[in-house]
Motif scaffolding. Structure first.
Motif, PDB file in Angstrom:
ATOM      1  N   GLY A 147       0.823  -1.203   0.000  1.00 12.85           N
ATOM      2  CA  GLY A 147       0.000   0.000   0.000  1.00 12.85           C
ATOM      3  C   GLY A 147       0.859   1.255   0.000  1.00 12.85           C
ATOM      4  O   GLY A 147       0.553   2.233  -0.694  1.00 12.85           O
ATOM      5  N   GLY A 341      -2.633   8.728   1.529  1.00 12.06           N
ATOM      6  CA  GLY A 341      -3.656   7.800   1.046  1.00 12.06           C
ATOM      7  C   GLY A 341      -3.141   6.378   0.978  1.00 12.06           C
ATOM      8  O   GLY A 341      -3.857   5.428   1.327  1.00 12.06           O
ATOM      9  N   VAL A 345      -5.039   3.407   3.249  1.00 13.18           N
ATOM     10  CA  VAL A 345      -5.986   2.604   2.476  1.00 13.18           C
ATOM     11  C   VAL A 345      -6.295   1.269   3.155  1.00 13.18           C
ATOM     12  O   VAL A 345      -7.440   0.781   3.115  1.00 13.18           O
ATOM     13  CB  VAL A 345      -5.463   2.398   1.033  1.00 13.18           C
ATOM     14  N   ARG A 350     -12.284   1.445   0.618  1.00 15.50           N
ATOM     15  CA  ARG A 350     -12.953   2.242  -0.409  1.00 15.50           C
ATOM     16  C   ARG A 350     -13.583   3.541   0.106  1.00 15.50           C
ATOM     17  O   ARG A 350     -13.657   4.520  -0.631  1.00 15.50           O
ATOM     18  CB  ARG A 350     -13.997   1.373  -1.105  1.00 15.50           C
ATOM     19  N   ILE A 353     -11.506   6.493  -0.685  1.00 21.89           N
ATOM     20  CA  ILE A 353     -11.596   6.962  -2.065  1.00 21.89           C
ATOM     21  C   ILE A 353     -12.841   7.823  -2.255  1.00 21.89           C
ATOM     22  O   ILE A 353     -12.807   8.849  -2.963  1.00 21.89           O
ATOM     23  CB  ILE A 353     -11.600   5.762  -3.035  1.00 21.89           C
ATOM     24  N   PRO A 400      -4.819   4.853  -3.540  1.00 21.56           N
ATOM     25  CA  PRO A 400      -5.634   3.836  -2.859  1.00 21.56           C
ATOM     26  C   PRO A 400      -6.413   2.949  -3.831  1.00 21.56           C
ATOM     27  O   PRO A 400      -6.551   1.739  -3.586  1.00 21.56           O
ATOM     28  CB  PRO A 400      -6.584   4.672  -1.990  1.00 21.56           C
ATOM     29  N   ASN A 401      -6.925   3.522  -4.924  1.00 18.65           N
ATOM     30  CA  ASN A 401      -7.653   2.694  -5.884  1.00 18.65           C
ATOM     31  C   ASN A 401      -6.733   1.668  -6.530  1.00 18.65           C
ATOM     32  O   ASN A 401      -7.137   0.524  -6.767  1.00 18.65           O
ATOM     33  CB  ASN A 401      -8.301   3.559  -6.958  1.00 18.65           C
ATOM     34  N   THR A 403      -4.146   0.269  -5.168  1.00 21.32           N
ATOM     35  CA  THR A 403      -3.909  -0.775  -4.171  1.00 21.32           C
ATOM     36  C   THR A 403      -5.088  -1.726  -4.063  1.00 21.32           C
ATOM     37  O   THR A 403      -4.938  -2.951  -4.083  1.00 21.32           O
ATOM     38  CB  THR A 403      -3.639  -0.134  -2.799  1.00 21.32           C
TER      39      THR A 403
END
Length: 498
Positions: A147, A341, A345, A350, A353, A400-401, A403
């Motif tokens: 991450g 982020g 995460v 989610r 995000i 984060p998305n 990951t």
């Protein structure tokens, strides 16, 4: 299961989770990734200089921009699959060498045709190199470190796109308007050469890679996918250059080609030919929702730099450097929050995000308001704080998305999965620039630059809000899934026989 596979792959060759060289290897990947993604946006502010230096017609200028993005998007998935099969280090170095050579060819261009061809090769090289980065992160890191690494990669994605106009403006300011555009490309040469030397020493090979024949790499699938993506992207990237509605007939052609591609890939599964894209990836909710969300986000995210640069340079008569400085708050915000982020995460998932997308939508809405309320050259200063807020939100979205989307992907498929995710980004960018640009230019004929900019940003915000809806749907589905697990009856204890 993906984690354990990743650890086995990483530890068997080169820097892995227990090797301190993995962070230096990551640095090489990030610098190379920064260079390829920077060339998506750095050319925006150089277009007037290119036009003056090469007497380039408008149609060729469009291809200098869109040709790079088009070639980049076409190669991503096949490039990722090639890295999985033949070795990520080898494919990374081949892409980096080709990118460096084509950058030199761009800088040395003596005609607009020469420059367009060199840009196409440069884009293809970037598409070959880029998916290896996310695959190498999957291979070298695990758990929370993964991450953090993706957070650093997200910082690179956000900053490279946003800071491109500033670096381009600085180079043109120093080298002069007539020939300064050449240094936008020449700056890649020393960076590329150093990265090549370090990549050979530091990057791990791919343990699962073998010597394969070209026919084992699913050439039919590559051709079908390439033709489908080309038919999908072309009407969007040429939206301003091809008048009339005939270009949109390519969309049903794209749908037909991609349908045939899907059927072919399903047929390849279980045979000797390895499919270019493992369709089983799309059974993972985290993967397909992440790809869809980032497509919508990039449609709104990248289009703002296109119209903001036009607004500052053509509408407010900013220099290339001034236009780049005016967009810098977004880059500062993205760089400041992307690392955070990446660390958060694993804790928030989610919903983090969703918070980022809300901040981006709010920031872009306030940016449109500032441009409308503050007329003249003072608009750039008034837009600084809203752009900073949007940038802070962007840093909580991209890394984060990345990951979460790749979290459940097995490491042997990391290249093609990363290529698919980045193809979603490129498709989203093309759709967003076409849609936002169409609204922007339509309003420009009857209203002021500020009004046209307002209308364009409204479309950008709409794309971001659509991405927010997808993120919230994933949050709700995840909570329902956990609720069902909690309510499931516990298995009865095994009775011991006396």
């Amino acid at each position: 299961m993906a984690e354990s596979t990743g650890e086995r792959d990483a530890s068997s060759s080169g820097p892995g989770p227990s090797d301190p060289r993995r962070w230096r290897a990551l640095a090489v990947c990030l610098v190379a990734g920064f260079m390829t993604l920077l060339d998506v946006s750095i050319v925006n502010v150089a277009l007037p200089s290119i036009k003056a230096g090469l007497h380039t017609p408008e149609s060729d200028l469009q291809w200098v921009l869109s040709g790079y993005a088009l070639a980049f998007g076409l190669v991503l998935i096949p490039g990722g699959r090639l890295g999985d099969a033949r070795g990520r280090r080898a494919v990374f170095m081949a892409g980096l060498a080709l990118f460096t050579l084509s950058s030199a060819a761009c800088g040395a261009a003596r005609s607009s045709t020469w420059l367009v061809i060199a840009r196409l090769v440069q884009g293809a090289a970037g598409g070959l190199l880029s998916p290896q980065i996310s695959a190498l992160i999957q291979q070298m890191f695990s758990g929370r470190e993964r991450g953090r690494a993706f957070g650093m990669f997200g910082t690179v994605v956000g900053i490279s796109t946003a800071v491109g106009p500033l670096l381009g403006g600085l180079l043109i300011e120093v080298a002069g308007a007539q020939e300064g555009w050449r240094w936008v490309f020449y700056v890649n040469l020393p960076i590329g050469l150093v990265c090549l030397l370090l990549a050979r020493r530091l990057l791990p090979d791919t343990p699962s890679a073998t010597r394969v024949r070209p026919r084992d790499l699913d050439p039919v699938g590559v051709l079908l996918l390439g033709a489908g993506v080309l038919a999908l992207l072309l009407p969007f990237v040429q939206a301003q250059q091809w008048p009339g509605n005939g270009k949109w007939l390519l969309l049903p052609v794209a749908l037909a080609l991609l349908t045939v591609f899907t059927l072919w890939e399903a047929r390849c599964t279980g045979r000797r030919v390895q499919p270019v894209l493992d369709l089983a990836l799309f059974r993972l909710r985290s993967f397909w929702l992440g790809c869809l969300m980032i497509l919508l986000y990039f449609a709104g995210f990248t289009s703002i730099f296109f119209i903001t640069t036009l607004f500052f340079q053509s509408g407010l008569h900013y220099s290339a450097l001034e236009a780049g400085l005016a967009i810098t708050p977004f880059a500062v915000g993205a760089g400041a929050s992307a690392g955070i982020g990446g660390k958060l995460v694993h804790r928030f998932g989610r919903p983090l995000i969703a918070v980022g997308l809300t901040m981006v939508a709010t920031g872009l809405g306030l940016t449109a308001l500032a441009a409308h309320l503050v007329p003249g050259r003072g608009a750039g200063l008034a837009m600084a704080a809203p752009l900073l807020l949007a940038g802070l939100g962007s840093g909580l979205v991209i890394a984060p998305n990345q990951t979460l989307t790749l979290a459940e992907v097995p490491v042997p498929n990391a290249g093609s999965a990363g290529g698919s995710l980045q193809t979603s980004q490129r498709v989203g960018s093309a759709i967003g620039i076409a849609a936002v640009g169409s609204v922007f230019f339509a309003q420009l004929g009857e209203d002021s630059w500020a009004d046209a900019y307002d209308h364009g940003l409204i479309v950008s915000v709409a794309f971001v809000v659509a991405g927010l809806v997808i993120a919230l749907a994933d949050v709700v589905a995840g909570r329902r899934g956990r609720g069902h697990e909690d309510r499931a009856p516990a298995p009865e204890p095994t009775r011991r026989t006396p």
